[in-house]
Write a protein that holds these residues in place. Structure first.
Motif, mmCIF file in Angstrom:
data_model
loop_
_atom_site.group_PDB
_atom_site.id
_atom_site.type_symbol
_atom_site.label_atom_id
_atom_site.label_comp_id
_atom_site.label_asym_id
_atom_site.label_seq_id
_atom_site.Cartn_x
_atom_site.Cartn_y
_atom_site.Cartn_z
ATOM 1 N N PRO A 19 -0.830 11.222 8.360
ATOM 2 C CA PRO A 19 -0.499 9.910 8.993
ATOM 3 C C PRO A 19 0.915 9.347 8.184
ATOM 4 O O PRO A 19 1.233 8.499 8.720
ATOM 5 C CB PRO A 19 -1.576 9.083 8.609
ATOM 6 C CG PRO A 19 -2.441 9.577 7.456
ATOM 7 C CD PRO A 19 -2.221 11.040 7.389
ATOM 8 N N GLY B 287 2.670 6.607 14.956
ATOM 9 C CA GLY B 287 1.867 5.755 14.371
ATOM 10 C C GLY B 287 1.612 4.651 15.284
ATOM 11 O O GLY B 287 2.358 3.976 15.869
ATOM 12 N N GLU C 216 -2.086 1.929 12.829
ATOM 13 C CA GLU C 216 -1.301 2.428 11.836
ATOM 14 C C GLU C 216 -0.115 1.495 11.124
ATOM 15 O O GLU C 216 -0.002 1.545 10.058
ATOM 16 C CB GLU C 216 -0.744 3.880 12.057
ATOM 17 C CG GLU C 216 -0.111 4.659 10.911
ATOM 18 C CD GLU C 216 -0.933 4.854 9.673
ATOM 19 O OE1 GLU C 216 -0.312 4.849 8.807
ATOM 20 O OE2 GLU C 216 -2.107 5.103 9.883
ATOM 21 N N ARG D 274 -1.833 -1.181 9.135
ATOM 22 C CA ARG D 274 -2.257 -0.399 7.475
ATOM 23 C C ARG D 274 -1.093 -0.566 6.833
ATOM 24 O O ARG D 274 -1.142 -0.917 5.667
ATOM 25 C CB ARG D 274 -2.737 1.039 7.830
ATOM 26 C CG ARG D 274 -4.035 1.041 8.521
ATOM 27 C CD ARG D 274 -4.664 2.384 8.254
ATOM 28 N NE ARG D 274 -6.014 2.280 8.915
ATOM 29 C CZ ARG D 274 -6.330 3.132 10.046
ATOM 30 N NH1 ARG D 274 -5.210 4.049 10.645
ATOM 31 N NH2 ARG D 274 -7.242 3.568 10.659
ATOM 32 N N ARG D 275 -0.166 -0.015 7.316
ATOM 33 C CA ARG D 275 1.181 0.094 6.413
ATOM 34 C C ARG D 275 1.872 -1.343 6.096
ATOM 35 O O ARG D 275 2.251 -1.587 4.924
ATOM 36 C CB ARG D 275 2.278 0.867 7.181
ATOM 37 C CG ARG D 275 1.894 2.496 7.374
ATOM 38 C CD ARG D 275 3.285 3.221 7.986
ATOM 39 N NE ARG D 275 2.655 4.338 8.355
ATOM 40 C CZ ARG D 275 3.601 5.444 8.944
ATOM 41 N NH1 ARG D 275 4.725 5.148 9.095
ATOM 42 N NH2 ARG D 275 2.898 6.416 9.371
#
Length: 372
Positions: free
Chosen positions: A130, A354, A358, A361-362
Motif C-alpha cells: 500500500p 490508493g 487509503e 488512513r494516510r
C-alpha cells in the motif's frame, strides 16, 4: 491562494480542448477499445506538434517553463475527452522528474519526450504494497551497475514505452532506475484494466542497468519518489476532475431531455437531489485539486492537501460515477453509448494509487504525527 487561471493555463486549456475534442470521437474510442494497446498515436503526435507536451516542462529541456498547474490544466482537458494518451505518466511524472533531477543525458531524454519522440513511464504500484514510497522491488550493486528484481503492476504505457522509471529499495536506500523494456531480465505483460487503458505488469528478474541509469543518485532517491508520488496524486485528481465535469454535463443534458409522465426526469425531486449532490462533489474535487497543485507549484508543504485532493477525487468520483449511470438507466450500461466510458474512467481514477479509504488512513497518520 488565488484560484484565478493564469494566461498560460487558459491558453493551454483552449488549445488542448480544441485538439482533443476534434480527434477523440466516440468512433475513435470504439476503434481503440479493440486495439492491442489503447493508445491514440495520432492525438499524441498532434499534441506534440502543437507544443502541448513540451509546454509544461522546464526551459532547460526545451519546454515552456511552466509546471504542475499547467500540467493539471492539460490533464483536466484530456480527462474530459477520455483521451487515451500517456501524458500523465510520460510528461507529468517521468519527463518532469528527469528534467528536475537528471544529468545531461537524462534531461535530453525528457526533451525528447516533450517533442513526442519517445514515450516514458513510471512503475509505482506493487501488489500487496500500500505504500509505493517503500518499494518491495529490490536492487543490488553488481560489478558494473545494478541488478533489479521485483514486479510492478498496472504500469501505464509500459508496452510501448521506451524507458520505464523504476523505484527500488537498495542497501543504501530507495533509488529510481531508468530501465529499457528491451533489457534482458525485463518482461512486460499487458493487463486488462477497469477502463481498458494501456497498462502492464512489468517483471524484473535480475534486470541489469548501468550506474549512469540511476536518477539523482541513491542519496536522493527517497526524495525523488516522494515528489513523483505527490505529482501522481495531483495528476490523477486533475484527470478525474475533467472526467467528472464532463460526465455531469452529460447526465444533466439527459435529465433535461428524457421525459417520463410528460415531464423531464430532472424535474423529479429524487433526480434533482442526486444531480445537486454531484454538482457539489465536483466543486469539492475542483477546490481541493487546485489547492494541492498550487502548493506544489510554490514548493510549500503539501502532503495533507495532496491526500485531501486524492480523497475527494476517489470518494466523490465514486458517487458521481454511479449517479451518472443510475440517472441514465439502462442507456448508461449500453456500450454503444459513450457515457459508460466515463463510469469506467472514474472508477479507474478512484482506485489508482490508493482508494479513498487509503487516503484517509494516510491523512490520519499525518494528523497523528503532528506534535500536540
Amino acid at each position: 491562494m488565488d484560484f484565478t487561471r493564469t494566461e498560460a493555463q487558459q491558453d493551454l486549456e483552449q488549445l488542448t480542448r480544441s485538439i482533443a475534442e476534434k480527434l477523440t470521437t466516440n468512433d475513435r474510442l470504439r476503434e481503440l477499445d479493440a486495439a492491442e494497446d489503447r493508445f491514440d498515436d495520432k492525438l499524441w503526435q498532434a499534441l506534440a506538434d502543437a507544443g502541448v507536451l513540451a509546454a509544461a516542462l522546464p526551459e532547460t529541456v526545451g519546454g515552456g517553463g511552466f509546471g504542475i498547474l499547467e500540467q493539471s490544466t492539460v490533464l483536466q482537458e484530456l480527462g474530459r475527452t477520455l483521451s487515451p494518451v500517456p501524458y500523465l505518466s510520460s510528461i507529468v511524472l517521468a519527463a518532469s522528474a528527469l528534467a528536475e533531477h537528471g544529468d545531461e543525458a537524462q534531461r535530453d531524454l525528457a526533451r525528447r519526450a516533450g517533442a513526442g519522440e519517445v514515450v516514458l513511464t513510471v512503475a509505482l504500484a506493487e501488489e500487496l504494497n500500500p505504500d509505493p514510497a517503500r518499494p518491495v522491488t529490490r536492487a543490488e550493486r553488481t560489478a558494473d551497475g545494478w541488478s533489479i528484481t521485483g514486479t510492478k503492476i498496472t504500469v501505464p504505457a509500459a508496452a510501448f514505452a521506451d524507458v520505464i522509471l523504476v523505484p527500488a529499495t537498495t542497501p543504501e536506500g530507495v533509488a529510481v532506475f531508468l530501465v529499457e523494456p528491451s533489457n534482458p531480465g525485463v518482461r512486460v505483460e499487458r493487463q486488462i484494466t477497469t477502463d481498458y487503458s494501456a497498462e502492464s505488469l512489468v517483471e524484473l528478474s535480475g534486470a541489469v542497468v548501468g550506474t549512469d541509469q540511476v536518477l539523482g543518485g541513491t542519496e536522493r532517491g527517497a526524495e525523488i519518489v516522494d515528489s513523483i508520488l505527490a505529482r501522481a496524486a495531483v495528476a490523477l485528481s486533475a484527470t478525474q476532475l475533467g472526467t467528472l465535469e464532463r460526465a455531469l454535463e452529460l447526465v444533466a443534458e439527459y435529465a433535461r431531455e428524457r421525459v417520463q409522465f410528460d415531464r423531464p426526469i430532472g424535474s423529479f425531486q429524487a433526480v434533482a437531489q442526486r444531480l445537486a449532490d454531484a454538482f457539489i462533489d465536483v466543486k469539492g474535487v475542483r477546490s481541493t485539486l487546485w489547492q494541492a497543485a498550487w502548493r506544489l507549484s510554490e514548493n510549500l508543504p503539501a502532503e495533507e492537501e495532496v491526500r485531501t485532493a486524492k480523497f475527494w477525487a476517489a470518494d466523490a468520483g465514486h458517487r458521481v460515477a454511479h449517479t451518472v449511470i443510475h440517472i441514465h438507466g439502462g442507456v448508461g450500461l449500453d456500450r454503444d453509448h459513450p457515457v459508460h466510458r466515463y463510469f469506467l474512467a472514474a472508477k479507474h481514477n478512484e482506485f489508482a494509487l490508493g482508494s479513498a479509504t487509503e487516503q484517509l488512513r494516510r491523512l490520519g497518520q499525518i494528523l497523528a504525527d503532528v506534535p500536540a
